[in-house]
Design an enzyme around this catalytic site. Structure first.
Site, mmCIF file in Angstrom:
data_model
loop_
_atom_site.group_PDB
_atom_site.id
_atom_site.type_symbol
_atom_site.label_atom_id
_atom_site.label_comp_id
_atom_site.label_asym_id
_atom_site.label_seq_id
_atom_site.Cartn_x
_atom_site.Cartn_y
_atom_site.Cartn_z
ATOM 1 N N HIS A 17 -18.994 1.059 -8.463
ATOM 2 C CA HIS A 17 -19.790 1.258 -7.248
ATOM 3 C C HIS A 17 -18.923 1.722 -6.076
ATOM 4 C CE1 HIS A 17 -23.673 -0.343 -8.679
ATOM 5 N NE2 HIS A 17 -22.940 -1.145 -9.431
ATOM 6 N N ASP B 196 -19.525 -5.843 -10.647
ATOM 7 C CA ASP B 196 -20.595 -5.590 -11.617
ATOM 8 C C ASP B 196 -20.586 -4.148 -12.104
ATOM 9 O OD1 ASP B 196 -21.367 -4.776 -8.983
ATOM 10 O OD2 ASP B 196 -23.414 -4.503 -9.731
ATOM 11 N N GLU B 197 -21.204 -3.942 -13.246
ATOM 12 C CA GLU B 197 -21.512 -2.625 -13.795
ATOM 13 C C GLU B 197 -20.311 -1.677 -13.782
ATOM 14 O OE1 GLU B 197 -26.253 -2.251 -12.916
ATOM 15 O OE2 GLU B 197 -24.915 -1.674 -11.279
ATOM 16 N N VAL B 198 -19.174 -2.138 -14.284
ATOM 17 C CA VAL B 198 -17.990 -1.291 -14.363
ATOM 18 C C VAL B 198 -18.022 -0.541 -15.697
ATOM 19 C CG1 VAL B 198 -15.480 -1.200 -14.310
ATOM 20 C CG2 VAL B 198 -16.707 -2.933 -12.961
#
Length: 535
Positions: free
Chosen positions: A267, A328-330
């Site tokens: 992100h 998150d969401e790597v």
């Protein structure tokens, strides 16, 4: 029930409430821990003689006196005629709200005591009464003033009265948060201020400010001005240092902490526009053809030199004990494609990219630890087996695996936890979706009492892919009110949405009167005073 019957039911409830004697409990939100009202007993309020006075060590704190100014129009509106001539003869008069704040310590932290008591007593003059609100801290007093204001009502003649109730109240959870995303769409300061007001009306105490993301970097860093200079949508879509300070001060005056989130290593696309060599170069498989940039590059020492300076600034700008580090969401795909990362991992005997993520997170945590800050992370940090400190707070947000399983696993490992998974308010549906938020409880999982004590509370999330200043308030409120009551009130009193529904309707009408454009949530109905936007 057919669709048209929903409206009939709601109108029946409303007209019954309007024509019957007022039950003050029907107007309280969130419901207090203990409330006992004298049936039908109410005192008139005189707009000239009525005063709000502070006492105790904290009685003259600026936070308290500014609250008096904010709430007085809710208690004695400007529309009230002098001496309130419509007050019925023989009704006692309330001439003072005394707010006794025991401590003058204005520290606002996780451990802050927000409890209060409220009672009424007769003064020496017959028929003249006072309300006494006592709280250990000024922030408990703020919660009590809000409750007191909800006991004030207007009758059919236009006169104002306060219902006489004895209340003892305290929050069930210490962490009651709303996540506000200002990266997908910029949220103007005026909307943020109105949102903070609404949070105070619902007794939330944490603004989780997801301030930057892939799409834009609106935070104006004084050490690295190019981050917003090149990463914001435009320079009109930036929060200056003075803007951030104003939001923090505005929030503190309402007993709300501001916890910023600077999410990394994923992100972070907007970060790379203003900070060269920060992001990982991505390559087409088995070629030297670059395809773009991915997460922050975890193998460069320059990355950590930058992060040390940047998080030192963040620590100074945001005074709260906690920072949210994201995590998150790597996506590992870019790291996997980069030959330099592959070589570096080989020298470190790392074979899994989750271990590379662990290396980055541990370096970042060490930086934050040296600053003396505590931190929250999204649940992937726990799920991927990153070695983290025992005092790490895990934010549970995923629906798969079911959040109840995640809560059980996180607390079984001894970590404190915040629940968000069932409170994603950006996901909208037709009908009364607030009831599903009301059905969710942070401690509803299999675990010991010791595990459930690790639940700090929860956070309602409003991600802003389709939200900006035009609809943030209406999309949040009063749907977020359902979350607010679940986090403040005792569990036994918040298990039946049918019982709560009339109170939520009354609360929504109160939000409209206070200038919050809270949307309808109950089907066909009306409020005595509808919302009129100011143009």
């Amino acid at each position: 029930m057919r669709r048209h019957e929903v409206g009939v039911w709601w109108l029946a409830v409303f007209f019954t409430a309007a024509n019957a004697a007022i039950n003050p409990v029907d107007y309280l939100w969130p419901i207090p821990y203990s409330v006992k009202c004298d049936p039908g007993l109410q005192y008139g309020i005189d707009d000239v003689s009525f005063t709000i006075r502070g006492s105790g060590q904290g009685g003259e704190l600026p936070t308290l006196t500014s609250a008096f100014e904010r709430y007085r129009p809710f208690i004695v509106p400007d529309t009230m005629k002098a001496k309130n001539p419509n007050v019925k003869l023989g009704v006692g008069m309330l001439e003072m709200l005394e707010v006794n704040v025991v401590s003058n310590d204005e520290t606002l932290a996780l451990e802050t005591d927000e409890s209060y008591t409220l009672e009424f007593k007769n003064e020496t003059t017959p028929g003249v009464y006072s309300a006494i609100l006592t709280a250990p801290t000024v922030y408990g007093a703020l919660r009590g003033i809000e409750t007191f204001s909800q006991l004030v009502h207007q009758d059919d003649t236009g006169a104002y009265y306060v219902s006489v109730c004895t209340i003892s109240d305290k929050p069930r959870f210490q962490f009651r948060s709303i996540l506000m995303d200002t990266a997908r769409h910029f949220i103007p300061l005026e909307v943020i201020y109105r949102h903070l007001d609404a949070m105070a009306y619902n007794k939330f105490n944490v603004l989780h400010w997801h301030i930057v993301d892939d799409q834009s970097f609106p935070y104006q860093s004084y050490l690295f001005p190019d981050l917003s200079g090149k990463g914001a949508y435009t320079q009109n879509h930036v929060y200056s240092q003075s803007d951030v300070a104003a939001v923090i001060e505005f929030a503190k005056e309402r007993g709300i902490r501001v916890i910023p989130e600077f999410d990394t290593p994923g992100h972070s696309a907007s970060w790379g526009k203003g900070q060269p060599n920060l992001l990982t170069s991505c390559y087409k498989a088995n070629t030297t053809i670059m395809t773009g940039h991915g997460p922050i590059n975890p193998i460069l020492e320059s990355t950590y030199t930058f992060l040390e300076s940047f998080y030192k600034e963040i620590s100074d700008v945001f005074p709260d004990q906690y920072l949210h580090l994201g995590g998150d969401e790597v996506s590992f795909a870019c790291w996997e494609s980069n030959p330099d990362i592959q070589k570096w991992m080989a020298t470190k005997n790392l074979t899994k990219y989750a271990k590379l993520e662990e290396y980055y997170e541990q370096r970042l945590i060490d930086i934050v630890d040296k600053l003396g800050k505590s931190y929250l992370v999204w649940q992937e940090i726990f799920d991927n087996g990153v070695e983290i400190r025992n005092d790490t707070v895990i934010s549970v947000w995923k629906s798969k695996p079911p959040y109840v399983e995640e809560m059980e696993n996180v607390t079984a490992a001894g970590y404190k936890v915040i629940l968000s998974a069932c409170w994603y308010l950006n996901i909208i549906s037709y009908g009364q979706d607030w009831t599903k938020y009301y059905a969710c409880d942070p401690q509803n999982f299999n675990g010991t009492e010791a595990q459930k004590e690790l639940v700090m509370g929860g956070s309602a999330a409003l991600w802003a892919e389709y939200v900006d200043g035009t609809n943030l308030l209406s999309r949040l409120w009063p749907r977020a009110s359902a979350v607010g009551e679940k986090l403040w009130s005792q569990y036994a009193s918040t298990t039946d949405s049918h019982i709560a529904a009339p109170r939520l309707h009354n609360h929504r009408c109160r939000l409209l009167r206070r200038g919050v454009p809270a949307e309808p949530v109950e089907g066909p109905s009306f409020c005595p005073q509808e919302y009129v936007p100011s143009y």
